[in-house]
Design a protein around this motif. Structure first.
Motif, PDB file in Angstrom:
ATOM      1  N   LYS A 319       0.831  -1.199   0.000  1.00  0.00           N
ATOM      2  CA  LYS A 319       0.000   0.000   0.000  1.00  0.00           C
ATOM      3  C   LYS A 319       0.871   1.258   0.000  1.00  0.00           C
ATOM      4  O   LYS A 319       1.964   1.282   0.573  1.00  0.00           O
ATOM      5  N   GLU A 320       0.339   2.314  -0.621  1.00  0.00           N
ATOM      6  CA  GLU A 320       1.089   3.578  -0.661  1.00  0.00           C
ATOM      7  C   GLU A 320       0.984   4.356   0.649  1.00  0.00           C
ATOM      8  O   GLU A 320       1.803   5.207   0.941  1.00  0.00           O
ATOM      9  N   GLU A 321      -0.034   4.046   1.435  1.00  0.00           N
ATOM     10  CA  GLU A 321      -0.306   4.811   2.650  1.00  0.00           C
ATOM     11  C   GLU A 321      -0.850   3.861   3.717  1.00  0.00           C
ATOM     12  O   GLU A 321      -1.731   3.049   3.434  1.00  0.00           O
ATOM     13  N   VAL A 322      -0.308   3.949   4.926  1.00  0.00           N
ATOM     14  CA  VAL A 322      -0.820   3.127   6.019  1.00  0.00           C
ATOM     15  C   VAL A 322      -0.955   3.972   7.281  1.00  0.00           C
ATOM     16  O   VAL A 322      -0.276   4.978   7.452  1.00  0.00           O
ATOM     17  N   GLY A 323      -1.867   3.542   8.139  1.00  0.00           N
ATOM     18  CA  GLY A 323      -1.948   4.104   9.483  1.00  0.00           C
ATOM     19  C   GLY A 323      -1.261   3.105  10.402  1.00  0.00           C
ATOM     20  O   GLY A 323      -1.568   1.901  10.354  1.00  0.00           O
ATOM     21  N   LEU A 324      -0.325   3.569  11.190  1.00  0.00           N
ATOM     22  CA  LEU A 324       0.461   2.662  12.035  1.00  0.00           C
ATOM     23  C   LEU A 324       0.532   3.232  13.442  1.00  0.00           C
ATOM     24  O   LEU A 324       0.929   4.374  13.634  1.00  0.00           O
ATOM     25  N   GLU A 325       0.136   2.425  14.400  1.00  0.00           N
ATOM     26  CA  GLU A 325       0.154   2.882  15.789  1.00  0.00           C
ATOM     27  C   GLU A 325       0.829   1.849  16.664  1.00  0.00           C
ATOM     28  O   GLU A 325       0.429   0.681  16.688  1.00  0.00           O
ATOM     29  N   LEU A 326       1.884   2.265  17.344  1.00  0.00           N
ATOM     30  CA  LEU A 326       2.491   1.422  18.377  1.00  0.00           C
ATOM     31  C   LEU A 326       1.989   1.929  19.710  1.00  0.00           C
ATOM     32  O   LEU A 326       2.304   3.048  20.116  1.00  0.00           O
ATOM     33  N   LEU A 327       1.193   1.142  20.395  1.00  0.00           N
ATOM     34  CA  LEU A 327       0.677   1.557  21.698  1.00  0.00           C
ATOM     35  C   LEU A 327       1.651   1.095  22.765  1.00  0.00           C
ATOM     36  O   LEU A 327       1.888  -0.105  22.926  1.00  0.00           O
ATOM     37  N   GLU A 328       2.238   2.069  23.447  1.00  0.00           N
ATOM     38  CA  GLU A 328       3.190   1.722  24.495  1.00  0.00           C
ATOM     39  C   GLU A 328       2.908   2.547  25.737  1.00  0.00           C
ATOM     40  O   GLU A 328       2.355   3.639  25.663  1.00  0.00           O
ATOM     41  N   ARG A 341      -6.162   1.183   3.130  1.00  0.00           N
ATOM     42  CA  ARG A 341      -7.376   1.246   2.311  1.00  0.00           C
ATOM     43  C   ARG A 341      -7.510  -0.007   1.466  1.00  0.00           C
ATOM     44  O   ARG A 341      -6.539  -0.467   0.862  1.00  0.00           O
ATOM     45  N   GLU A 342      -8.731  -0.529   1.451  1.00  0.00           N
ATOM     46  CA  GLU A 342      -9.051  -1.694   0.620  1.00  0.00           C
ATOM     47  C   GLU A 342     -10.343  -1.349  -0.112  1.00  0.00           C
ATOM     48  O   GLU A 342     -11.429  -1.449   0.443  1.00  0.00           O
ATOM     49  N   GLY A 343     -10.198  -0.891  -1.372  1.00  0.00           N
ATOM     50  CA  GLY A 343     -11.362  -0.414  -2.095  1.00  0.00           C
ATOM     51  C   GLY A 343     -11.877   0.862  -1.455  1.00  0.00           C
ATOM     52  O   GLY A 343     -11.112   1.801  -1.209  1.00  0.00           O
ATOM     53  N   ASN A 344     -13.177   0.898  -1.167  1.00  0.00           N
ATOM     54  CA  ASN A 344     -13.769   2.083  -0.542  1.00  0.00           C
ATOM     55  C   ASN A 344     -13.711   2.041   0.984  1.00  0.00           C
ATOM     56  O   ASN A 344     -14.166   2.967   1.647  1.00  0.00           O
ATOM     57  N   ASN A 345     -13.191   0.968   1.532  1.00  0.00           N
ATOM     58  CA  ASN A 345     -13.167   0.793   2.984  1.00  0.00           C
ATOM     59  C   ASN A 345     -11.758   0.913   3.529  1.00  0.00           C
ATOM     60  O   ASN A 345     -10.771   0.867   2.797  1.00  0.00           O
TER      61      ASN A 345
END
Length: 881
Positions: A319-328, A341-345
């Motif tokens: 993917k060209e864009e991701v949301g990434l969260e490390l919860l610490e 993103r996967e299609g419209n979702n």
């Protein structure tokens, strides 16, 4: 079964909510406390009453007949505060969006309309409830009309109910006699004058005996006491006027459609949008699933299978864009959130460390995604960097920092706030999912809810990335974000990892030394007071100073005498006891906060790792917490000695550089004042030359006192100081201070125009800006409170200067840190304290690092005056400073 109608006195309930709740504002700076309180009581009433019909009546802005009657008598009416006035039209819009009809008519007050509709509804066979804070409405009470009056006691709001029998029980009078009661005793809240000197007790007694104002007047010679008799004789016209003012019109010529007032679904899509905009999160759960509530959860998945997790990371890699969260939390990795993103979702996955999905595995995968060069969006990249060794690249995006730049006045930037403001979505907050549990406890007790929380973070970071970038672009702060704040994030992360070395043994000795002096002071204080008492108790101290020892200046409050520093400082010159108390306070603070407090932060390697915050201050300054290393005392000798415990590692020295008068130099540049610019270009002593020009004396004849006074004026002007503030600082009269400031502005004429221009710009546009485009909103300028507006003016004058200085040192930090790495030096930037940088410098790199510091700090901004620095080295922070 009788139908029921609920009638609400709009202004009365709004007014009550405004004064009963603390001030609230939304992201746009709109005051919302009255609206929030009104809705709270509206929902409570609807749930309790379950009415079939609902209407809210408002007074019109134009004065009604009864208002005019009062104004003719009194002359003026108290204006509505601006903060309340701005909420009235919004409240009406919200009610309209909920489908609630509004009632108002020129020439009639709201209670006239309520009285009219109440009586008509009763005649139609309905039960009527009238909600108002105005006790005038008690005159309407019958067996089928109930007047409900909110009452706050002990911080809790209860509602008193009055049918006719309840009025008689409470007042010993019939509902209609409430008009007579008001006519006699008056009501300042309702602008009813009444008879001078006649209170409720006397008025009630007269009405029980005579029944009405007119009948009482007919028997005036029999009235007792004489005070009431004389009031009737001299001011009977006031009683008649008051009776007219208190009488509610019950036959107003108002058209009313009961069917239009029938309650349907109050929780409409339009109302939902208003509630989001107003940030009333607590009310949003009332809205049914109508497409307004985010359905993001449909695409949330908790991954526990190793093979499936591998597949997801492989997919995300493409993917060209991701949301990434490390919860610490406390350096413990509790989970990873991944969105793409996967299609419209937007598919969102939470992975909690377990089995083969180890912490190291998750960190490796996170690093892989970050090093791909793709757009990686997160809510807190610096938290991620604590675990990942990643150098800055432009595609990384921190949603919190972007949201902070767009509104630096908020106290926090949570995913639900960001989603609401920039996505128009209402997401459950952390507290909704986890309650008061910490993330670490939630990992043990609420695993599913924790996973959802992580998903929401990653989802919001990804989806809000472009809207936030667009918003930054729209206000010309995108460059500030990409070229300053994001590179700075990596610099601060490096500083946090490096930390600063502390000599634990010397810190302990420092604490012991303080304790010796504290004990000595304690004995001296008790001896001078003539008894032992708790010196840390303001109440006990106040009694000793202002009652037992009879010292002047005692200001008694509800909790006792004030023993604040400003009160004690005025006494310290005349009383050794007070001077000792001030020193005692200072030393106990030093011991608890620093000598004892810092010890708990020293790690196994002997270093303290502070956290540097980018999103706390409204001006853009960096702050330091856990522990705060920017607040190490420097004004007292004992305070300065604390810096001795901060030492470099073996083979290194501290190199300390701080800007010289950076804010005054920024003022010279931004104001364009030729005299101030010329003074700096000639490298003159700026405070001495200011003294020379302000006090009209030759440069060489300026005394040290005059120079100190000029220095106070120089720096005071930067902070928008008032003549009162300057008089306090210099212990001079206010008139002298006014003259100092006047002379200063005559000396540097463009400065006054510049500062006035900043205030005017803030009034017109709602914000001021730094040289680099950082905005600081100034909502205080719209306050109806004089003190708040004055504070707003000082903010408008100071923020562009202080903020520009903060921006300059940020740019210097980024470049210094970059150069140290680029030139493969061992030395590292480890601390920033406002205008000061501290570098742990290898002994064989001192010359090279000194040159870097000088070049980058002086060259951080191109001003019309030079940026100058003071630089020193030492084997401790104390020596280097």
């Amino acid at each position: 079964m009788r139908e029921k109608i609920l009638l609400i006195d709009g202004h009365s309930i709004l007014n009550r909510a405004f004064y009963g709740l603390p001030d609230l504002t939304n992201a746009e700076g709109l005051h919302t406390n009255a609206i929030y309180g009104f809705l709270n009581i509206l929902f409570k009433m609807v749930e309790e009453e379950k009415p079939d019909y609902l209407t809210v009546a408002f007074d019109l802005a134009a004065p009604t007949f009864r208002h005019k009657m009062y104004d003719a008598y009194k002359g003026t009416r108290k204006p509505m505060p601006h903060e309340l006035r701005q909420q009235v039209p919004v409240m009406k819009d919200v009610l309209t969006a909920m489908g609630i009809p509004l009632l108002s008519k020129e020439g009639y007050e709201a209670d006239d309309l309520l009285g009219t509709i109440a009586k008509r509804s009763e005649a139609k066979g309905m039960d009527v409830t009238v909600l108002s804070g105005d006790r005038d409405l008690l005159q309407l009470a019958t067996d089928h009309i109930c007047i409900r009056i909110p009452k706050t006691k002990g911080g809790k709001t209860t509602i008193e109910d009055y049918f006719a029998k309840d009025v008689e029980e409470a007042y010993q009078l019939t509902p209609l006699q409430i008009i007579e009661l008001k006519a006699l005793m008056g009501d300042t809240a309702d602008n009813i004058p009444g008879l001078p000197g006649v209170g409720e007790k006397t008025a009630t007694k007269l009405l029980l005996e005579y029944g009405s104002v007119e009948n009482a007047h007919a028997h005036v010679e029999d009235i007792k006491p004489n005070k009431a008799k004389n009031a009737f004789l001299e001011h009977y016209d006031l009683a008649i006027l008051s009776k007219e003012l208190a009488t509610i019109c019950i036959d107003s010529p108002i058209e009313y459609d009961w069917e239009a007032a029938r309650i349907h679904d109050l929780y409409t899509p339009d109302a939902y949008e208003f509630f989001k905009e107003l940030e009333f999160k607590n009310f949003l759960s009332r809205f049914e699933e109508t497409g307004n509530i985010s359905k993001a959860e449909e695409y949330f998945k908790l991954l526990t299978d190793f093979t499936k997790t591998e597949e997801i990371f492989t997919l995300a890699k493409e993917k060209e864009e991701v949301g990434l969260e490390l919860l610490e939390e406390k350096n413990q990795l509790l989970g990873l959130g991944l969105a793409y993103r996967e299609g419209n979702n937007i598919e969102v996955h939470a992975i909690l460390p377990q089995g083969f999905l180890t912490e190291d595995y998750l960190l490796d995968k996170a690093k892989m995604l970050c090093e791909q060069g793709k757009a990686v969006a997160s809510l807190n990249i610096k938290a991620m960097l604590r675990h990942l060794d990643i150098t800055h690249h432009t595609a990384m995006f921190d949603a919190q920092i972007a949201a902070y730049l767009l509104n630096p006045l908020k106290s926090e930037y949570t995913y639900d706030d960001i989603a609401r403001e920039y996505l128009g979505e209402m997401l459950p907050a952390k507290e909704d999912l986890l309650g008061k549990l910490s993330y670490a406890k939630a990992a043990l007790e609420k695993e599913e809810e924790l996973a959802k929380s992580i998903c929401y973070m990653a989802y919001t970071a990804l989806k809000a990335r472009q809207p936030l970038l667009d918003a930054l672009e729209a206000v010309d702060m995108k460059k500030l974000y990409t070229d300053m704040e994001m590179p700075l994030l990596f610099t601060l992360s490096d500083m946090e990892k490096e930390g600063i070395r502390v000599n634990a043994e010397e810190l302990k000795e420092y604490g012991e030394m303080l304790q010796v002096r504290i004990t000595e002071l304690e004995k001296n204080i008790w001896q001078q007071a003539g008894e032992e008492f708790n010196i840390n108790s303001p109440k006990q101290l106040g009694v000793i100073l202002f009652e037992k020892l009879q010292m002047p200046g005692g200001k008694k409050t509800k909790t006792g005498y004030s023993t604040a520093a400003d009160v004690l400082e005025k006494l310290s010159g005349d009383y050794t006891l007070v001077a000792d108390i001030l020193e005692y306070r200072q030393l106990t603070k030093l011991k608890s906060t620093y000598a004892d407090g810092l010890a708990g932060y020293i790690d196994k390697g002997g270093r303290i790792h502070s956290t540097f915050n980018q999103t706390i201050t409204a001006t853009g300054r960096i702050s330091s917490t856990e522990p705060n290393l920017q607040n190490i005392p420097v004004r007292t000798k004992l305070g300065r000695l604390l810096r001795k415990v901060f030492i470099p590692k073996e083979g290194y020295v501290f190199l300390d550089a701080d800007y010289s008068q950076i804010e005054l130099r920024v003022l010279a540049h931004m104001s364009g004042d030729e005299k101030l610019i010329q003074a700096y270009r000639e490298a003159q002593d700026i405070h001495r030359i200011t003294a020379s020009q302000v006090f009209h004396i030759p440069f060489e004849e300026v005394t040290e006192l005059q120079r100190r006074n000029a220095k106070a004026v120089n720096f005071g002007i930067v902070y928008g100081i008032s003549s009162f503030g300057l008089s306090q600082d210099l212990s001079i009269t206010r008139k002298e201070a006014e003259q100092y400031i006047k002379n200063y502005f005559e000396t540097y004429p463009k400065i006054k125009g510049f500062l006035d221009g900043l205030v005017q710009h803030a009034k017109e546009n709602g914000y001021v800006s730094t040289m680099f485009g950082r905005r600081r909103p100034v909502p205080e300028l719209k306050s109806s409170n004089f003190m708040q507006r004055s504070f707003g003016e000082r903010v408008a004058m100071n923020s562009p200067i202080q903020g520009t200085a903060a921006d300059i040192i940020k740019l210097a930090m980024i470049q210094v840190s970059h150069r140290l790495k680029e030139e493969n030096l061992k030395s590292r930037l480890i601390l920033q304290i406002h205008d000061e940088l501290l570098i742990e410098t290898a002994e064989d790199e001192i010359e090279q690092v000194s040159a870097i510091l000088e070049q980058e700090m002086k060259g951080a901004a191109d001003l019309s005056v030079s940026l100058e620095i003071d630089m020193h080295t030492g084997k401790s922070w104390y020596e280097a400073k």
